[in-house]
Design a protein around this motif. Sequence first.
Motif, PDB file in Angstrom:
ATOM      1  N   PRO A 181       0.804  -1.226   0.000  1.00  0.00           N
ATOM      2  CA  PRO A 181       0.000   0.000   0.000  1.00  0.00           C
ATOM      3  C   PRO A 181       0.836   1.275   0.000  1.00  0.00           C
ATOM      4  CG  PRO A 181      -0.868  -1.579   1.573  1.00  0.00           C
ATOM      5  CD  PRO A 181       0.452  -2.124   1.122  1.00  0.00           C
ATOM      6  N   ALA A 182       2.032   1.204   0.538  1.00  0.00           N
ATOM      7  CA  ALA A 182       2.874   2.399   0.636  1.00  0.00           C
ATOM      8  C   ALA A 182       3.561   2.756  -0.680  1.00  0.00           C
ATOM      9  CB  ALA A 182       3.918   2.208   1.731  1.00  0.00           C
ATOM     10  N   SER A 183       3.705   1.773  -1.564  1.00  0.00           N
ATOM     11  CA  SER A 183       4.437   2.042  -2.815  1.00  0.00           C
ATOM     12  C   SER A 183       3.690   1.515  -4.035  1.00  0.00           C
ATOM     13  CB  SER A 183       5.838   1.424  -2.748  1.00  0.00           C
ATOM     14  OG  SER A 183       5.761   0.020  -2.543  1.00  0.00           O
ATOM     15  N   TRP A 184       2.372   1.476  -3.959  1.00  0.00           N
ATOM     16  CA  TRP A 184       1.582   0.887  -5.035  1.00  0.00           C
ATOM     17  C   TRP A 184       1.755   1.634  -6.360  1.00  0.00           C
ATOM     18  CZ3 TRP A 184      -2.345   3.417  -7.670  1.00  0.00           C
ATOM     19  CH2 TRP A 184      -2.810   4.609  -7.109  1.00  0.00           C
ATOM     20  N   ARG A 185       1.956   2.946  -6.295  1.00  0.00           N
ATOM     21  CA  ARG A 185       2.114   3.711  -7.526  1.00  0.00           C
ATOM     22  C   ARG A 185       3.408   3.312  -8.256  1.00  0.00           C
ATOM     23  NH1 ARG A 185       0.245   9.900  -6.058  1.00  0.00           N
ATOM     24  NH2 ARG A 185       0.282   9.314  -3.871  1.00  0.00           N
ATOM     25  N   GLU A 186       4.485   3.224  -7.509  1.00  0.00           N
ATOM     26  CA  GLU A 186       5.755   2.803  -8.106  1.00  0.00           C
ATOM     27  C   GLU A 186       5.667   1.378  -8.629  1.00  0.00           C
ATOM     28  OE1 GLU A 186       5.409   4.206  -5.158  1.00  0.00           O
ATOM     29  OE2 GLU A 186       6.264   6.194  -5.567  1.00  0.00           O
ATOM     30  N   GLN A 187       4.927   0.516  -7.902  1.00  0.00           N
ATOM     31  CA  GLN A 187       4.804  -0.878  -8.313  1.00  0.00           C
ATOM     32  C   GLN A 187       4.042  -1.006  -9.629  1.00  0.00           C
ATOM     33  OE1 GLN A 187       3.050  -2.783  -4.822  1.00  0.00           O
ATOM     34  NE2 GLN A 187       5.053  -3.549  -4.209  1.00  0.00           N
ATOM     35  N   ILE A 188       2.926  -0.316  -9.755  1.00  0.00           N
ATOM     36  CA  ILE A 188       2.138  -0.446 -10.983  1.00  0.00           C
ATOM     37  C   ILE A 188       2.881   0.190 -12.153  1.00  0.00           C
ATOM     38  CG2 ILE A 188       0.749   1.678 -10.899  1.00  0.00           C
ATOM     39  CD1 ILE A 188      -0.610  -1.853 -11.570  1.00  0.00           C
ATOM     40  N   ARG A 189       3.622   1.257 -11.877  1.00  0.00           N
ATOM     41  CA  ARG A 189       4.442   1.875 -12.923  1.00  0.00           C
ATOM     42  C   ARG A 189       5.538   0.918 -13.374  1.00  0.00           C
ATOM     43  NH1 ARG A 189       6.147   6.045 -10.200  1.00  0.00           N
ATOM     44  NH2 ARG A 189       4.298   7.294 -10.616  1.00  0.00           N
ATOM     45  N   GLY A 190       6.103   0.179 -12.423  1.00  0.00           N
ATOM     46  CA  GLY A 190       7.154  -0.777 -12.747  1.00  0.00           C
ATOM     47  C   GLY A 190       6.659  -1.919 -13.618  1.00  0.00           C
ATOM     48  N   VAL A 191       5.447  -2.402 -13.344  1.00  0.00           N
ATOM     49  CA  VAL A 191       4.880  -3.478 -14.164  1.00  0.00           C
ATOM     50  C   VAL A 191       4.644  -2.977 -15.584  1.00  0.00           C
ATOM     51  CG1 VAL A 191       2.891  -5.010 -14.480  1.00  0.00           C
ATOM     52  CG2 VAL A 191       3.820  -4.632 -12.185  1.00  0.00           C
TER      53      VAL A 191
ATOM     54  N   VAL B 133      -0.657 -11.757 -14.745  1.00  0.00           N
ATOM     55  CA  VAL B 133      -0.243 -10.358 -14.700  1.00  0.00           C
ATOM     56  C   VAL B 133      -1.431  -9.458 -14.370  1.00  0.00           C
ATOM     57  CG1 VAL B 133       0.707  -8.457 -16.046  1.00  0.00           C
ATOM     58  CG2 VAL B 133       1.683 -10.744 -16.256  1.00  0.00           C
ATOM     59  N   SER B 134      -2.570  -9.724 -14.988  1.00  0.00           N
ATOM     60  CA  SER B 134      -3.774  -8.945 -14.699  1.00  0.00           C
ATOM     61  C   SER B 134      -4.151  -9.060 -13.223  1.00  0.00           C
ATOM     62  CB  SER B 134      -4.921  -9.415 -15.587  1.00  0.00           C
ATOM     63  OG  SER B 134      -6.111  -8.725 -15.287  1.00  0.00           O
ATOM     64  N   GLU B 135      -4.067 -10.275 -12.690  1.00  0.00           N
ATOM     65  CA  GLU B 135      -4.352 -10.499 -11.274  1.00  0.00           C
ATOM     66  C   GLU B 135      -3.383  -9.714 -10.389  1.00  0.00           C
ATOM     67  OE1 GLU B 135      -5.620 -12.288  -7.571  1.00  0.00           O
ATOM     68  OE2 GLU B 135      -6.591 -12.175  -9.545  1.00  0.00           O
ATOM     69  N   GLY B 136      -2.096  -9.729 -10.773  1.00  0.00           N
ATOM     70  CA  GLY B 136      -1.095  -9.017  -9.990  1.00  0.00           C
ATOM     71  C   GLY B 136      -1.311  -7.516 -10.013  1.00  0.00           C
ATOM     72  N   MET B 137      -1.665  -6.971 -11.176  1.00  0.00           N
ATOM     73  CA  MET B 137      -1.923  -5.535 -11.277  1.00  0.00           C
ATOM     74  C   MET B 137      -3.163  -5.146 -10.473  1.00  0.00           C
ATOM     75  SD  MET B 137      -1.076  -4.838 -15.324  1.00  0.00           S
ATOM     76  CE  MET B 137      -1.198  -3.044 -15.189  1.00  0.00           C
ATOM     77  N   LEU B 138      -4.179  -5.994 -10.536  1.00  0.00           N
ATOM     78  CA  LEU B 138      -5.392  -5.728  -9.770  1.00  0.00           C
ATOM     79  C   LEU B 138      -5.095  -5.733  -8.277  1.00  0.00           C
ATOM     80  CD1 LEU B 138      -8.441  -5.247  -9.851  1.00  0.00           C
ATOM     81  CD2 LEU B 138      -8.763  -7.733  -9.881  1.00  0.00           C
ATOM     82  N   ALA B 139      -4.282  -6.671  -7.828  1.00  0.00           N
ATOM     83  CA  ALA B 139      -3.925  -6.745  -6.412  1.00  0.00           C
ATOM     84  C   ALA B 139      -3.175  -5.492  -5.970  1.00  0.00           C
ATOM     85  CB  ALA B 139      -3.072  -7.989  -6.152  1.00  0.00           C
ATOM     86  N   ILE B 140      -2.293  -4.975  -6.819  1.00  0.00           N
ATOM     87  CA  ILE B 140      -1.532  -3.768  -6.479  1.00  0.00           C
ATOM     88  C   ILE B 140      -2.461  -2.575  -6.318  1.00  0.00           C
ATOM     89  CG2 ILE B 140       0.145  -2.097  -7.358  1.00  0.00           C
ATOM     90  CD1 ILE B 140       1.591  -4.479  -8.696  1.00  0.00           C
ATOM     91  N   LEU B 141      -3.382  -2.396  -7.272  1.00  0.00           N
ATOM     92  CA  LEU B 141      -4.285  -1.251  -7.208  1.00  0.00           C
ATOM     93  C   LEU B 141      -5.240  -1.348  -6.027  1.00  0.00           C
ATOM     94  CD1 LEU B 141      -5.154  -0.638 -10.967  1.00  0.00           C
ATOM     95  CD2 LEU B 141      -3.448   0.499  -9.545  1.00  0.00           C
ATOM     96  N   LEU B 142      -5.743  -2.540  -5.765  1.00  0.00           N
ATOM     97  CA  LEU B 142      -6.642  -2.711  -4.619  1.00  0.00           C
ATOM     98  C   LEU B 142      -5.908  -2.429  -3.309  1.00  0.00           C
ATOM     99  CD1 LEU B 142      -8.618  -5.921  -5.671  1.00  0.00           C
ATOM    100  CD2 LEU B 142      -9.365  -3.534  -5.804  1.00  0.00           C
ATOM    101  N   ALA B 143      -4.643  -2.837  -3.243  1.00  0.00           N
ATOM    102  CA  ALA B 143      -3.846  -2.569  -2.038  1.00  0.00           C
ATOM    103  C   ALA B 143      -3.642  -1.069  -1.850  1.00  0.00           C
ATOM    104  CB  ALA B 143      -2.496  -3.265  -2.131  1.00  0.00           C
ATOM    105  N   GLY B 144      -3.656  -0.323  -2.962  1.00  0.00           N
ATOM    106  CA  GLY B 144      -3.495   1.123  -2.880  1.00  0.00           C
ATOM    107  C   GLY B 144      -4.785   1.855  -2.571  1.00  0.00           C
ATOM    108  N   GLY B 145      -5.862   1.106  -2.367  1.00  0.00           N
ATOM    109  CA  GLY B 145      -7.127   1.729  -2.004  1.00  0.00           C
ATOM    110  C   GLY B 145      -7.988   2.125  -3.185  1.00  0.00           C
TER     111      GLY B 145
END
Length: 241
Positions: A98-108, A139-151
């Motif tokens: 949740p603290a770095s979700w933006r960087e994570q989704i950008r990285g993917v 990959v879609s599942e992983g991206m969805l998990a990142i965004l959901l973790a970011g609220g």
Amino acid sequence: MNNPRVRRAVRHQPPNPEVEAAPRPRRRRTLISVEQIVDTALSVIAGEGYEALTMRRLAGALDTGPASLYAHVVNKADLDELLIGRLCAELVLPKPDPASWREQIRGVCAQFRDQYLKYPGISRGALAMAPTDLEILRVSEGMLAILLAGGVAPQTAAWAIDALLLYVAAYCLEASIRRQRSEQDDAAWVLDRDELRRRLTAPPAETFPHTTRHAAELTAGEGHDRFDFTLALMIDGLAHR
């Protein structure tokens, strides 16, 4: 399972340990496999571009006939899904934070970009795709998990993933078209920033005041600067929502 559509459906099912462990009847050895088809198709794209990849061209590279390919893939769209699935298998998905979700989704998204750019024009195959390949879904599942973790709300996250991947595919497709045009002498000026800036400042300033005044800004950017800018714009928009 002589029907290729049935084989395609089986490919997209999770592995069943019980079935895998069961003894299988001996079959006549086949000359090509799905893995060989994908390997060869990627090789053709890397050397000649996505537009050069046809079932006939692929069959020739495999030293076989098109009919042999259709024993493994249903059609060109099925092949596209296999190709994009192979690229997705190379992507490393982070544990959602949740603290770095933006960087994570950008990285993917950056990983997607780099995979697409290895194979000129291949992102065209990802457009209008309704994927069932397990690697694409991973990959879609992983991206969805990142965004959901970011609220991010589920519906917003679902559409955001579609928008992000559409932008990445379009960005890479445009890069492929630019590369193709740059190989033509009469189109080399398209990639010449100085020439483009001169063309933007040439019209009458009273008719195009903003274009002529801001020609430098309109032509600015190095490497993937514009890619990074657009992703940040989209992702920051999600955060504000």
